[in-house]
Design a protein around this motif. Sequence first.
Motif, PDB file in Angstrom:
ATOM      1  N   VAL A 156      -8.020 -12.570  -9.069  1.00 54.54           N
ATOM      2  CA  VAL A 156      -7.822 -13.052 -10.442  1.00 54.54           C
ATOM      3  C   VAL A 156      -8.352 -12.032 -11.443  1.00 54.54           C
ATOM      4  O   VAL A 156      -7.697 -11.705 -12.450  1.00 54.54           O
ATOM      5  N   PHE A 157      -9.547 -11.529 -11.174  1.00 52.73           N
ATOM      6  CA  PHE A 157     -10.131 -10.515 -12.055  1.00 52.73           C
ATOM      7  C   PHE A 157      -9.240  -9.292 -12.126  1.00 52.73           C
ATOM      8  O   PHE A 157      -9.009  -8.723 -13.199  1.00 52.73           O
ATOM      9  N   PHE A 158      -8.705  -8.890 -10.989  1.00 47.79           N
ATOM     10  CA  PHE A 158      -7.894  -7.675 -10.933  1.00 47.79           C
ATOM     11  C   PHE A 158      -6.567  -7.865 -11.654  1.00 47.79           C
ATOM     12  O   PHE A 158      -6.059  -6.923 -12.269  1.00 47.79           O
ATOM     13  N   VAL A 159      -5.994  -9.054 -11.581  1.00 48.48           N
ATOM     14  CA  VAL A 159      -4.776  -9.329 -12.337  1.00 48.48           C
ATOM     15  C   VAL A 159      -5.059  -9.146 -13.829  1.00 48.48           C
ATOM     16  O   VAL A 159      -4.286  -8.504 -14.554  1.00 48.48           O
ATOM     17  N   ASP A 215      -0.559  -3.014  -6.828  1.00 48.56           N
ATOM     18  CA  ASP A 215      -2.019  -3.163  -6.774  1.00 48.56           C
ATOM     19  C   ASP A 215      -2.389  -4.642  -6.828  1.00 48.56           C
ATOM     20  O   ASP A 215      -3.262  -5.124  -6.097  1.00 48.56           O
ATOM     21  N   ILE A 216      -1.720  -5.376  -7.690  1.00 50.00           N
ATOM     22  CA  ILE A 216      -1.960  -6.825  -7.800  1.00 50.00           C
ATOM     23  C   ILE A 216      -1.538  -7.527  -6.514  1.00 50.00           C
ATOM     24  O   ILE A 216      -2.224  -8.440  -6.035  1.00 50.00           O
ATOM     25  N   ILE A 217      -0.398  -7.122  -5.952  1.00 46.37           N
ATOM     26  CA  ILE A 217       0.056  -7.737  -4.698  1.00 46.37           C
ATOM     27  C   ILE A 217      -0.973  -7.532  -3.593  1.00 46.37           C
ATOM     28  O   ILE A 217      -1.298  -8.468  -2.851  1.00 46.37           O
ATOM     29  N   TYR A 247       0.830  -1.202   0.000  1.00 46.89           N
ATOM     30  CA  TYR A 247       0.000   0.000   0.000  1.00 46.89           C
ATOM     31  C   TYR A 247       0.868   1.257   0.000  1.00 46.89           C
ATOM     32  O   TYR A 247       0.571   2.229  -0.700  1.00 46.89           O
ATOM     33  N   TYR A 248       1.924   1.235   0.775  1.00 43.95           N
ATOM     34  CA  TYR A 248       2.803   2.406   0.815  1.00 43.95           C
ATOM     35  C   TYR A 248       3.343   2.726  -0.579  1.00 43.95           C
ATOM     36  O   TYR A 248       3.333   3.877  -1.017  1.00 43.95           O
ATOM     37  N   VAL A 249       3.818   1.687  -1.268  1.00 47.29           N
ATOM     38  CA  VAL A 249       4.341   1.907  -2.616  1.00 47.29           C
ATOM     39  C   VAL A 249       3.226   2.381  -3.537  1.00 47.29           C
ATOM     40  O   VAL A 249       3.395   3.325  -4.322  1.00 47.29           O
ATOM     41  N   TRP A 250       2.063   1.742  -3.441  1.00 45.25           N
ATOM     42  CA  TRP A 250       0.932   2.091  -4.316  1.00 45.25           C
ATOM     43  C   TRP A 250       0.482   3.523  -4.088  1.00 45.25           C
ATOM     44  O   TRP A 250       0.279   4.281  -5.038  1.00 45.25           O
ATOM     45  N   ASP A 251       0.317   3.904  -2.848  1.00 40.13           N
ATOM     46  CA  ASP A 251      -0.154   5.245  -2.510  1.00 40.13           C
ATOM     47  C   ASP A 251       0.868   6.299  -2.933  1.00 40.13           C
ATOM     48  O   ASP A 251       0.533   7.278  -3.613  1.00 40.13           O
ATOM     49  N   THR A 309      -3.204 -10.465  -1.518  1.00 39.54           N
ATOM     50  CA  THR A 309      -3.245 -10.642  -0.056  1.00 39.54           C
ATOM     51  C   THR A 309      -4.685 -10.760   0.437  1.00 39.54           C
ATOM     52  O   THR A 309      -4.941 -11.440   1.436  1.00 39.54           O
ATOM     53  N   TRP A 310      -5.635 -10.113  -0.250  1.00 35.61           N
ATOM     54  CA  TRP A 310      -7.043 -10.244   0.133  1.00 35.61           C
ATOM     55  C   TRP A 310      -7.471 -11.703   0.058  1.00 35.61           C
ATOM     56  O   TRP A 310      -8.160 -12.211   0.945  1.00 35.61           O
ATOM     57  N   GLY A 311      -7.064 -12.375  -1.015  1.00 35.13           N
ATOM     58  CA  GLY A 311      -7.416 -13.786  -1.160  1.00 35.13           C
ATOM     59  C   GLY A 311      -6.650 -14.667  -0.196  1.00 35.13           C
ATOM     60  O   GLY A 311      -7.217 -15.557   0.447  1.00 35.13           O
TER      61      GLY A 311
END
Length: 850
Positions: free
Chosen positions: A500-503, A477-479, A411-415, A483-485
């Motif tokens: 999977v959808f997001f990838v 974002d994919i990472i 999240y830090y990298v993404w944000d 982690t949610w899954g």
Amino acid sequence: MTSRVTRSQTGRTPRKPENPGFVSTPVRKRSMSPVKRVQKMYDSDESDEKYGSTPTGHWHHNEAVADIFPPGINDRLTPIPSTPFDMKAAGSVEAVRSHSDDDIDHVDFGGTPGVVAMMIGFPLLMWYMWIGQEYYGGKFPTPEKGQSFADFAVHMFELVKQGAFPSVKAFTIYWVFFIVQTILYVVLPGVYAEGNAVPSLNGQRLTYFCNAYVTFWVSCAAAAGLHYFDIFPLQTIIENIGPITSVSIISGFVVSIVAYFSALARGAQHRMTGAFFYDFFMGAELNPRIGIIDMKMLFEVRLPWYFLFLTTASTAVKQYQVYGYVSPQVWFILLAHYLYANACSKGEECIITTWDMFYEKWGFMLIFWNMAGVPFTYYHCTLWLAKHDPAEYSWSTAYQTTLFVTLICAYYVWDTCNSQKNNFRKQQAGTFVDLKRFPALPWRYIENPKYIKCRNGGTLLTDGWYAWARKIHYTVDIIMALTWGFNTGFTSPFPYFFPVFFVCVNIHRATRDIQRCKAKYGEVLDVRDELVLVNTASLMARLRDQALAVAVGIDAADVSVSPVGGGSGFATTLKVQAGGQRFFVKTGHGPNASVMFQGEHASLNAINTVVPDLCPRAIAHGSLDADSFFLATEFLDLGGRGGGSLASKLGKLHSQSAPSDGRVVSKTSSRRSGSTPQDNTYENTWASFFINRRLLPILRACVESNGPQPELTNHVDRTLPVAQHLLDRLSTQAARPVVVHGDLWSGNQSSGSIPPRVIDPTPVIYDPSSCYAPAEYDHGIMTMFGGFDGDFWKEYEAVVPRGEPVTEYEDRVSLYRLYHTLNHYALFGGGYKNGAMNIMKTLLHKYDKV
């Protein structure tokens, strides 16, 4: 050197025309093959408007963008400071043209069959996955042994009717939330920001009111208050999640129908194909608004992400109510959904320049996805946890800690990555304000960021996270999605729908973005890639070659090398230091690199001889090995303001007659710029050289790059007598050869110092393609992209007056600009052809008797 890197320092310029003795840097031409839709969008960057009218003076004045704020609610307005700017310079998408020109031939998703399948299949998939979570323990629902498919389908329908019937209570929960969000959009304070130029509005920029950040926190506080006072217990959402899911599906269809037929009734439709189901899916209206409410903005963040977060918060409350504690897994997904919802809210004003807002219409695709798709397919990580006893997913402390750490780091990298990108755009536009919205993370913006300035006015960030990867925000974002899954274990497939959808979505986004960037930036995109991929260690080894060390007068054993941004298929740019000395070095491979560096070496020193503090001095050029070559120059520190003016210094350069007969700057008689041959063979007259060594060769290059061009060829042939007429009539004084820069667009001039020779900042130019030619030849490229204002020209012309006949000056400049425009068409294709045609039509109309 400052951290700001322009294309002049990268060696990556989309190379422009050359003159007698031109010695500009060769550039590899990129063939562009993006999808038709994307190509057409970016062709509009060079719209006919830019070139279509006869100039009535130097057309180099930047038009200020007016600050337009909608009426009302000004008492609670916190405006984003605005200055006149060009959004293209801020890295945004441009397409300023009538919607009648929009591409309606290209269809997505397989056309009508594909969109009909999605409109039927996706709601069924949503119910199917909900049934799997509710009645099958998170497993795929499958027919029982001996059960026919028809009976299974009936069974599925009965389960939906039993557990997901759209009750009045569910409608009330969903629509009260919707209405409240709409009210908060109107009544809470926020900021205004301008979006991209809208094609259907002939380039007008819409102003958007953004208050999602305040709305999110008010929504959270309101939900907590309603729960605390038992007005609306928060667990009610997860207890009614099946019926609410059905309500969202129905609502998505209803709103889509209303939006579509409302647009038709008001005549607000755009880019219609005539295929009903496809048009319904894609939408009819581009910018639906009710007062200050932009419907796409309302639906983009508030409805999907806030409801998803509240669903997860509802699960946490329910779990505490049942078990007396909240499991680490539920805390994890609650944190994940909070971070995402909050991030989308605090960066809402950045959404207005996205593809959804700029190009996609408000149809079933956007409406249904935001009302039902996001909140009720992304919730399966939450739903699985809600439907199972925490004892079933009591992972080890190490495993759960790893997930938390991974999520927070990603999240830090993404944000910060997205913040750097968006704040960079604002910095370039002059609208940057550090709003410090929570969490205001370190490194959310970069002071004096490095970037590559592109010929089309755009910029490519090459600093911060983008110094390491082109699409790093998609990677993290994919990472986060994975982690949610992983947080739910591996016993159910449904929590992995979102990852999977997001990838797949992010792979599609990355591919799409690359296509658009190639269409917009061409070969300059490779500059950033090479900066990312540069291997400093191997370059150090090469630069320690004795030839380079001896050439620049440094100790090969003490050399320090670092990339300074850019490079290309033929050149890499570096800062070389040793013993307190600094040099700017380009290295490249092959014979083109050798010719390029020889020419640039001669160009810099030709300018330096006349005006010593106007550009860096070339130190040396030569070979590193059999196939590697280099150019070393003084190091130019860009930035700061100092004495003198560019107009007076350029006037001095253009006032000094060329030595001898002014044949060439260097001894190179024939060169290449990209894939465009540059024949610098001497001609006895300026008119003869311009026609035989510039216009005719560039026409051949246009045909080689873009295929047969009968109309263009005809117009060039008809323009040749006009060129002969205009240039033959140029007065002897105006036609005398001087050192010209040859490539002096606004991106090749700045302010800087050249220590230790020039200590104080002063106006400087760089990346020349010099030759001896009439001074006014430089004016063609200088007036092509703006950047030189009226004060500049007034001061310059006091030193170098317009050549006689003055009445034909603007037409001669248009002729020089024609060459540069044709060169751009040869390199990039697209709208530059229209620009060239308009120049020639104007000249032919005015000189039809020649």
